[in-house]
Design a protein around this motif. Structure first.
Motif: not given
Length: 65
Positions: A16, A19-22, A24-26, A28-30, A62
């Protein structure tokens, strides 16, 4: 009985982040989970100090805050 093996959790977490950097981004986005819902889930489900919240011996850098 279901089990969560630490090496599988670590591999999923690492994928995760890669692919998404953080994390939280995973989330939120995925997964499409907004920040307020993430905070509510964390408040209700996460126990322990920030350094012991993750499944591994050492905390991941993170925390998603």
């Amino acid at each position: 009985m279901l089990a969560a093996r630490p090496e599988y959790l670590d591999a999923a977490y690492s994928a995760a982040i890669a692919r998404y950097g953080t994390f939280h981004a995973f989330i939120s986005t995925a997964l499409g989970v907004d920040t307020l819902t993430q905070r509510r889930l964390r408040d209700n489900l996460v126990t322990g100090s920030p350094s012991t919240r993750h499944h591994g011996a050492a905390a991941h850098p993170d925390q998603g805050d």
